[in-house]
Design a protein around this motif. Structure first.
Motif, PDB file in Angstrom:
ATOM      1  N   ALA A  38       1.210  -1.382   0.209  1.00  0.00           N
ATOM      2  CA  ALA A  38       0.125   0.079   0.559  1.00  0.00           C
ATOM      3  C   ALA A  38       0.522   1.305  -0.424  1.00  0.00           C
ATOM      4  O   ALA A  38       0.138   2.370  -0.816  1.00  0.00           O
ATOM      5  CB  ALA A  38      -0.832   0.336   1.079  1.00  0.00           C
ATOM      6  N   ASP A  39       2.130   1.187   0.570  1.00  0.00           N
ATOM      7  CA  ASP A  39       2.742   2.336   1.399  1.00  0.00           C
ATOM      8  C   ASP A  39       3.794   2.566  -0.149  1.00  0.00           C
ATOM      9  O   ASP A  39       4.177   4.149  -1.012  1.00  0.00           O
ATOM     10  CB  ASP A  39       3.842   2.291   1.966  1.00  0.00           C
ATOM     11  N   VAL A  40       3.749   1.254  -1.097  1.00  0.00           N
ATOM     12  CA  VAL A  40       5.693   1.812  -1.901  1.00  0.00           C
ATOM     13  C   VAL A  40       4.508   1.405  -3.538  1.00  0.00           C
ATOM     14  O   VAL A  40       5.283   1.622  -4.725  1.00  0.00           O
ATOM     15  CB  VAL A  40       7.147   1.667  -1.999  1.00  0.00           C
ATOM     16  N   GLY A  41       3.584   0.323  -3.602  1.00  0.00           N
ATOM     17  CA  GLY A  41       3.200  -0.432  -4.641  1.00  0.00           C
ATOM     18  C   GLY A  41       3.648  -1.783  -5.558  1.00  0.00           C
ATOM     19  O   GLY A  41       4.724  -1.694  -4.923  1.00  0.00           O
ATOM     20  N   ARG A 132      -4.255  -8.137 -11.944  1.00  0.00           N
ATOM     21  CA  ARG A 132      -4.009  -8.413 -13.076  1.00  0.00           C
ATOM     22  C   ARG A 132      -3.211  -7.325 -13.993  1.00  0.00           C
ATOM     23  O   ARG A 132      -2.446  -7.998 -14.951  1.00  0.00           O
ATOM     24  CB  ARG A 132      -5.569  -7.595 -13.864  1.00  0.00           C
ATOM     25  N   ALA A 133      -2.155  -6.917 -12.779  1.00  0.00           N
ATOM     26  CA  ALA A 133      -1.585  -6.182 -13.901  1.00  0.00           C
ATOM     27  C   ALA A 133      -0.019  -7.089 -13.637  1.00  0.00           C
ATOM     28  O   ALA A 133       0.841  -7.418 -14.848  1.00  0.00           O
ATOM     29  CB  ALA A 133      -0.984  -5.050 -13.165  1.00  0.00           C
ATOM     30  N   VAL A 134       0.176  -8.036 -13.253  1.00  0.00           N
ATOM     31  CA  VAL A 134       1.654  -8.699 -12.720  1.00  0.00           C
ATOM     32  C   VAL A 134       1.156 -10.805 -13.557  1.00  0.00           C
ATOM     33  O   VAL A 134      -0.065 -10.787 -12.890  1.00  0.00           O
ATOM     34  CB  VAL A 134       2.220  -9.331 -11.856  1.00  0.00           C
ATOM     35  N   PRO A 135       1.849 -10.760 -14.922  1.00  0.00           N
ATOM     36  CA  PRO A 135       1.375 -12.090 -15.591  1.00  0.00           C
ATOM     37  C   PRO A 135       1.266 -13.329 -14.878  1.00  0.00           C
ATOM     38  O   PRO A 135       0.244 -13.677 -15.010  1.00  0.00           O
ATOM     39  CB  PRO A 135       2.292 -11.161 -16.768  1.00  0.00           C
ATOM     40  N   VAL A 140      -4.774 -17.087 -10.393  1.00  0.00           N
ATOM     41  CA  VAL A 140      -4.807 -16.286  -8.768  1.00  0.00           C
ATOM     42  C   VAL A 140      -6.241 -16.125  -9.093  1.00  0.00           C
ATOM     43  O   VAL A 140      -7.872 -16.390  -8.897  1.00  0.00           O
ATOM     44  CB  VAL A 140      -4.868 -15.526  -8.279  1.00  0.00           C
ATOM     45  N   ARG A 141      -6.318 -14.801 -10.265  1.00  0.00           N
ATOM     46  CA  ARG A 141      -7.522 -13.904 -10.189  1.00  0.00           C
ATOM     47  C   ARG A 141      -8.398 -15.106 -10.866  1.00  0.00           C
ATOM     48  O   ARG A 141      -9.563 -15.147 -10.395  1.00  0.00           O
ATOM     49  CB  ARG A 141      -7.280 -12.669 -11.232  1.00  0.00           C
ATOM     50  N   LEU A 142      -8.245 -15.651 -12.030  1.00  0.00           N
ATOM     51  CA  LEU A 142      -9.107 -16.203 -13.111  1.00  0.00           C
ATOM     52  C   LEU A 142      -9.532 -17.872 -12.333  1.00  0.00           C
ATOM     53  O   LEU A 142     -10.723 -18.109 -12.400  1.00  0.00           O
ATOM     54  CB  LEU A 142      -7.925 -16.998 -14.540  1.00  0.00           C
ATOM     55  N   THR A 143      -8.675 -18.369 -11.474  1.00  0.00           N
ATOM     56  CA  THR A 143      -9.044 -19.366 -10.269  1.00  0.00           C
ATOM     57  C   THR A 143      -9.807 -19.459 -10.130  1.00  0.00           C
ATOM     58  O   THR A 143     -11.379 -19.531  -9.513  1.00  0.00           O
ATOM     59  CB  THR A 143      -7.854 -20.268 -10.003  1.00  0.00           C
ATOM     60  N   SER A 144     -10.363 -17.758  -9.202  1.00  0.00           N
ATOM     61  CA  SER A 144     -11.466 -17.527  -8.245  1.00  0.00           C
ATOM     62  C   SER A 144     -12.725 -17.308  -8.657  1.00  0.00           C
ATOM     63  O   SER A 144     -13.526 -17.712  -8.398  1.00  0.00           O
ATOM     64  CB  SER A 144     -10.665 -16.072  -7.158  1.00  0.00           C
ATOM     65  N   HIS A 145     -12.219 -16.659 -10.045  1.00  0.00           N
ATOM     66  CA  HIS A 145     -13.903 -16.081 -10.655  1.00  0.00           C
ATOM     67  C   HIS A 145     -14.285 -17.438 -11.707  1.00  0.00           C
ATOM     68  O   HIS A 145     -15.214 -17.290 -11.366  1.00  0.00           O
ATOM     69  CB  HIS A 145     -13.072 -15.421 -11.987  1.00  0.00           C
TER      70      HIS A 145
END
Length: 230
Positions: A38-41, A132-135, A140-145
């Motif tokens: 959250a602090d540095v991205g 979404r941004a890190v290939p 992780v996102r697609l498995t959850s969806h």
């Protein structure tokens, strides 16, 4: 034979803590990683920075997480689980016995609740962006969806048994992605949060109402074809 393809970094934790002290260290690492993110991205986040902030040696962190992507993967899975838990609060089989307005209100509530869950999580918006941004983290996102899509398709199949299964699945998959993208947009742009939620809810509810209408038509057709009892 040499290859130009780079090996993907491991996303798996090396081990799960078995004792209380180890569990506390494990959770401490994740808490600090989330706050540091959250602090540095995403780009500046590093395991060395997490170690320094958590007052840990690198070997203590590497005992559980081999790299920063494994840290992000665990944070992502936890955030998405937190988001997904909101679904049962708003979507249930009984909802489809009501009106289109009932569907819209429930979907609007789900979108706003998902937004709130992300906002309240330490580093939530950056964790969401990383998925979404890190290939390497996209699975992780697609498995959850995919998991949510399957669960919601099963629910719709129960309440709309005469609707085509493939159409139910497609509707659920698009709805899941649309809600997720809407939450992202609300963090990326200055928009009227409630107005955006209402608009997206109306779009999804409209498609669900069409499915319900076609299901009822299919039920009537099947009923007419059923042989009369003696």
């Amino acid at each position: 034979m040499k290859t130009d393809r780079k090996q993907k970094p491991s996303l798996s934790t090396k081990m799960q803590p078995a004792q209380q002290r180890a569990a506390e260290t494990y959770e401490r690492i994740l808490e600090v990683a989330a706050q540091t993110l959250a602090d540095v991205g995403i780009e500046r986040l590093s395991t060395n920075m997490v170690c320094e902030r958590a007052s840990l040696t690198p070997p203590a962190l590497y005992r559980y997480f081999p790299n920063k992507y494994a840290l992000l993967s665990e944070l992502g899975q936890r955030l998405m689980q937190r988001q997904n838990e909101r679904i049962e609060r708003w979507i249930s089989p009984g909802l489809f016995d009501g009106t289109v307005a009932d569907l819209e209100r429930a979907l609007e509530g789900l979108i706003l609740d998902t937004y709130a869950a992300t906002e309240q999580a330490v580093g939530g918006v950056w964790i969401m962006r990383a998925m979404r941004a890190v290939p390497v983290l996209q699975d992780v996102r697609l498995t959850s969806h995919a998991k949510v899509t399957k669960m919601q398709t099963q629910l719709l199949s129960q309440v709309l048994p005469d609707a085509p299964r493939a159409e139910l699945e497609l509707t659920c998959r698009i709805a899941v992605e649309l809600i997720y993208a809407t939450v992202e947009m609300l963090f990326d742009e200055r928009q009227d949060t409630a107005a955006v939620a209402r608009t997206v809810a109306s779009m999804i509810a409209s498609q669900l109402e069409q499915l319900r209408s076609r299901n009822e038509a299919g039920t009537r057709k099947r009923s007419r074809k059923a042989p009369a009892r003696a």
